[in-house]
Design a protein around this motif. Sequence first.
Motif, short mmCIF file in Angstrom:
data_model
loop_
_atom_site.label_atom_id
_atom_site.label_comp_id
_atom_site.label_asym_id
_atom_site.label_seq_id
_atom_site.Cartn_x
_atom_site.Cartn_y
_atom_site.Cartn_z
N ILE A 1 0.83 -1.21 0.00
CA ILE A 1 0.00 0.00 0.00
C ILE A 1 0.87 1.26 0.00
O ILE A 1 0.53 2.25 -0.66
CB ILE A 1 -1.04 0.01 1.16
CG1 ILE A 1 -2.01 1.19 1.00
CG2 ILE A 1 -0.38 0.05 2.51
CD1 ILE A 1 -2.90 1.14 -0.20
N LEU A 2 1.99 1.24 0.69
CA LEU A 2 2.89 2.39 0.66
C LEU A 2 3.46 2.58 -0.75
O LEU A 2 3.53 3.71 -1.24
CB LEU A 2 4.02 2.22 1.68
CG LEU A 2 5.05 3.35 1.71
CD1 LEU A 2 4.39 4.70 1.97
CD2 LEU A 2 6.12 3.07 2.76
N LEU A 3 3.81 1.50 -1.41
CA LEU A 3 4.32 1.60 -2.78
C LEU A 3 3.24 2.12 -3.73
O LEU A 3 3.53 2.93 -4.62
CB LEU A 3 4.84 0.24 -3.25
CG LEU A 3 5.51 0.22 -4.61
CD1 LEU A 3 6.71 1.16 -4.65
CD2 LEU A 3 5.94 -1.19 -4.97
N ARG A 4 2.00 1.68 -3.54
CA ARG A 4 0.90 2.21 -4.36
C ARG A 4 0.76 3.72 -4.18
O ARG A 4 0.60 4.46 -5.16
CB ARG A 4 -0.42 1.51 -4.01
CG ARG A 4 -0.54 0.13 -4.60
CD ARG A 4 -1.88 -0.52 -4.31
NE ARG A 4 -3.00 0.31 -4.72
CZ ARG A 4 -4.12 0.44 -4.00
NH1 ARG A 4 -4.28 -0.20 -2.86
NH2 ARG A 4 -5.09 1.21 -4.43
N LEU A 5 0.79 4.17 -2.92
CA LEU A 5 0.70 5.61 -2.65
C LEU A 5 1.88 6.33 -3.29
O LEU A 5 1.69 7.33 -3.98
CB LEU A 5 0.67 5.86 -1.13
CG LEU A 5 0.75 7.33 -0.71
CD1 LEU A 5 -0.46 8.12 -1.22
CD2 LEU A 5 0.88 7.45 0.80
#
Length: 112
Positions: A86-90
């Motif tokens: 999720i951090l990489l998506r953001l």
Amino acid sequence: MTSEKFIAFMEKLLDCTKTEEIQWDRMRINQNLGDQSKCFSCSTGNMEIYLITPTHDPEAKFIRISYDPKIPFSDLKPKNEDEKVILLRLFNYVYSLFPNLETAIDKFLNDF
């Protein structure tokens, strides 16, 4: 912070970014902390939020938050694969909002 809260926070940041409720800026910071082209900041509520990509380990992305000027920053680093995803998506979404070398070259190739 629990993993569920970390993921919920990242998802909320992503949603608010997509709906343009949060505006990110490219950040210039100390070279020891991160590559200037891949660090971003925003303000929301009582928080200053920073997306950081360390120069020495570009895969180790993390969030730095300031919520009270009288105390030091707090760093949020992903602890498991779901948090990393999720951090990489953001990060990827925010990064896509700004010009980068590849998009500049693509534009040049298409325009000339």
